[in-house]
Scaffold this motif. Structure first.
Motif, PDB file in Angstrom:
ATOM      1  N   LEU A  15       0.700  -1.114  -0.251  1.00 15.75           N
ATOM      2  CA  LEU A  15       0.473   0.058  -0.219  1.00 15.75           C
ATOM      3  C   LEU A  15       1.098   0.969  -0.013  1.00 15.75           C
ATOM      4  O   LEU A  15       0.593   2.379  -0.458  1.00 15.75           O
ATOM      5  CB  LEU A  15      -0.922   0.442   1.457  1.00 15.75           C
ATOM      6  N   VAL A  16       2.095   1.109   0.807  1.00 18.57           N
ATOM      7  CA  VAL A  16       2.972   2.434   0.784  1.00 18.57           C
ATOM      8  C   VAL A  16       3.530   2.565  -0.132  1.00 18.57           C
ATOM      9  O   VAL A  16       3.522   3.546  -0.867  1.00 18.57           O
ATOM     10  CB  VAL A  16       3.427   2.194   2.684  1.00 18.57           C
ATOM     11  N   SER A  17       3.931   1.375  -0.832  1.00 24.94           N
ATOM     12  CA  SER A  17       4.950   1.489  -2.057  1.00 24.94           C
ATOM     13  C   SER A  17       3.945   2.484  -3.161  1.00 24.94           C
ATOM     14  O   SER A  17       4.280   2.493  -4.036  1.00 24.94           O
ATOM     15  CB  SER A  17       5.177   0.151  -2.826  1.00 24.94           C
ATOM     16  N   LEU A  18       2.356   2.301  -3.428  1.00 22.46           N
ATOM     17  CA  LEU A  18       1.666   2.070  -4.662  1.00 22.46           C
ATOM     18  C   LEU A  18       1.596   3.760  -4.440  1.00 22.46           C
ATOM     19  O   LEU A  18       1.950   4.614  -4.996  1.00 22.46           O
ATOM     20  CB  LEU A  18       0.136   1.961  -4.362  1.00 22.46           C
ATOM     21  N   TYR A  19       1.640   4.249  -3.403  1.00 16.39           N
ATOM     22  CA  TYR A  19       1.489   5.919  -2.482  1.00 16.39           C
ATOM     23  C   TYR A  19       2.574   6.568  -3.575  1.00 16.39           C
ATOM     24  O   TYR A  19       2.944   7.475  -3.995  1.00 16.39           O
ATOM     25  CB  TYR A  19       0.880   5.976  -1.482  1.00 16.39           C
ATOM     26  N   LEU A  20       3.968   5.971  -2.606  1.00 16.92           N
ATOM     27  CA  LEU A  20       5.269   6.198  -3.381  1.00 16.92           C
ATOM     28  C   LEU A  20       5.710   6.732  -4.578  1.00 16.92           C
ATOM     29  O   LEU A  20       5.676   7.451  -4.867  1.00 16.92           O
ATOM     30  CB  LEU A  20       6.016   5.519  -2.825  1.00 16.92           C
ATOM     31  N   VAL A  21       5.019   5.433  -5.327  1.00 20.21           N
ATOM     32  CA  VAL A  21       4.798   5.733  -6.784  1.00 20.21           C
ATOM     33  C   VAL A  21       4.498   6.685  -7.667  1.00 20.21           C
ATOM     34  O   VAL A  21       4.900   7.242  -8.329  1.00 20.21           O
ATOM     35  CB  VAL A  21       4.333   4.340  -7.700  1.00 20.21           C
ATOM     36  N   ILE A  22       3.197   7.173  -6.189  1.00 24.37           N
ATOM     37  CA  ILE A  22       1.949   8.353  -7.101  1.00 24.37           C
ATOM     38  C   ILE A  22       2.881   9.581  -6.948  1.00 24.37           C
ATOM     39  O   ILE A  22       2.970  10.389  -7.707  1.00 24.37           O
ATOM     40  CB  ILE A  22       1.055   8.184  -6.416  1.00 24.37           C
ATOM     41  N   VAL A  23       3.175   9.205  -5.623  1.00 29.94           N
ATOM     42  CA  VAL A  23       4.016  10.492  -5.530  1.00 29.94           C
ATOM     43  C   VAL A  23       5.334  11.083  -5.885  1.00 29.94           C
ATOM     44  O   VAL A  23       5.467  12.462  -6.745  1.00 29.94           O
ATOM     45  CB  VAL A  23       4.906  10.739  -3.506  1.00 29.94           C
ATOM     46  N   LEU A  24       6.599  10.404  -6.306  1.00 30.96           N
ATOM     47  CA  LEU A  24       7.197   9.898  -7.346  1.00 30.96           C
ATOM     48  C   LEU A  24       6.903  10.719  -8.664  1.00 30.96           C
ATOM     49  O   LEU A  24       7.898  11.012  -8.963  1.00 30.96           O
ATOM     50  CB  LEU A  24       8.244   8.734  -7.348  1.00 30.96           C
ATOM     51  N   LEU A  25       6.308  10.043  -8.864  1.00 33.22           N
ATOM     52  CA  LEU A  25       5.323  10.004 -10.434  1.00 33.22           C
ATOM     53  C   LEU A  25       5.333  11.476 -10.675  1.00 33.22           C
ATOM     54  O   LEU A  25       5.826  12.374 -11.677  1.00 33.22           O
ATOM     55  CB  LEU A  25       4.232   9.267 -10.625  1.00 33.22           C
ATOM     56  N   ARG A  26       4.521  12.213  -9.549  1.00 33.22           N
ATOM     57  CA  ARG A  26       4.143  13.681  -9.335  1.00 33.22           C
ATOM     58  C   ARG A  26       5.312  14.693  -9.650  1.00 33.22           C
ATOM     59  O   ARG A  26       5.676  15.433 -10.151  1.00 33.22           O
ATOM     60  CB  ARG A  26       3.666  13.932  -8.580  1.00 33.22           C
ATOM     61  N   PHE A  27       6.853  14.100  -9.085  1.00 31.33           N
ATOM     62  CA  PHE A  27       8.467  14.724  -9.270  1.00 31.33           C
ATOM     63  C   PHE A  27       7.856  14.584 -10.574  1.00 31.33           C
ATOM     64  O   PHE A  27       8.687  15.143 -11.493  1.00 31.33           O
ATOM     65  CB  PHE A  27       9.197  14.516  -8.201  1.00 31.33           C
ATOM     66  N   VAL A  28       8.298  13.264 -11.549  1.00 29.31           N
ATOM     67  CA  VAL A  28       8.248  12.585 -12.596  1.00 29.31           C
ATOM     68  C   VAL A  28       7.805  14.068 -13.999  1.00 29.31           C
ATOM     69  O   VAL A  28       8.757  14.180 -14.664  1.00 29.31           O
ATOM     70  CB  VAL A  28       8.577  11.729 -12.845  1.00 29.31           C
ATOM     71  N   LEU A  29       6.471  13.612 -13.252  1.00 29.25           N
ATOM     72  CA  LEU A  29       5.390  14.890 -14.862  1.00 29.25           C
ATOM     73  C   LEU A  29       5.943  15.967 -14.329  1.00 29.25           C
ATOM     74  O   LEU A  29       6.328  16.336 -15.341  1.00 29.25           O
ATOM     75  CB  LEU A  29       3.989  14.453 -13.782  1.00 29.25           C
TER      76      LEU A  29
END
Length: 196
Positions: A15-29
């Motif tokens: 669960l935390v890794s899924l949210y972490l991907v979204i947060v890092l994806l926001r940085f990448v975007l």
């Protein structure tokens, strides 16, 4: 570690890794200057806004980089690693090591995001070229900055773009031959290395 502890680690880590991907994806975007009108970008913004809004009041963007998203991803990764260590060994170690390990974990995840985006882009280019699907457009926008340097070096082979092969190779070399020695040098426990 008993089965219940293993199950707790698995559920929390997933669960935390899924949210972490979204947060890092926001940085990448923001890094790749993706189209923020894309529905997937809008989802990433809405999902991360509750935690990022207070951080943004304190941590400004630096040089056009979303430093608050990057900081939040490092903090989330460090907390997840601390949880795994606490459940496994009964201690979470010192803060400095946790921060180093979190930065290594975020770097590995950062590379995986580009890897997956390029996989999606390659598959879509074969199956549905000129697709206007939001996921395909986003994968193209994320992949293009990684592929651009390789496209300048590798010649176009009669309409066939082989630059993704070299990009995949570069990412795999970093993931296989740079990240493990770096993690070992930082003293990262095997339980943490397996989760990134």
């Amino acid at each position: 570690m008993n089965a219940l502890s293993g199950a707790a680690i698995f559920v929390v880590q997933t669960l935390v890794s899924l949210y972490l991907v979204i947060v890092l994806l926001r940085f990448v975007l923001q890094l790749v200057k993706a189209n923020f009108y894309n529905p997937l970008c809008q989802f990433a913004v809405r999902a991360t806004q509750p935690l990022l809004k207070p951080i943004r009041r304190v941590i400004p963007s630096v040089g056009g980089l979303d430093t608050s998203s990057l900081l939040l991803s490092v903090v989330i990764q460090a907390l997840l690693m601390a949880f795994v260590l606490m459940v496994t060994y009964g201690t979470f170690g010192d803060i400095l090591h946790l921060l180093m390990w979190a930065i290594i974990g975020i770097t590995s995840l950062f590379l995986k995001i580009f890897w997956v985006a390029m996989i999606v882009m390659v598959i879509v280019s074969w199956v549905a070229p000129n697709s206007h699907n939001p996921a395909a457009e986003l994968a193209y926008q994320i992949s293009e900055p990684v592929l651009a340097p390789f496209r300048r070096i590798v010649p176009n082979l009669g309409g066939m773009d082989i630059s993704p092969i070299f990009a995949f190779l570069a990412i795999q070399v970093i993931q296989s031959f740079v990240m493990p020695p770096l993690a070992a040098y930082a003293g990262m426990p095997q339980e943490l290395w397996r989760m990134i």
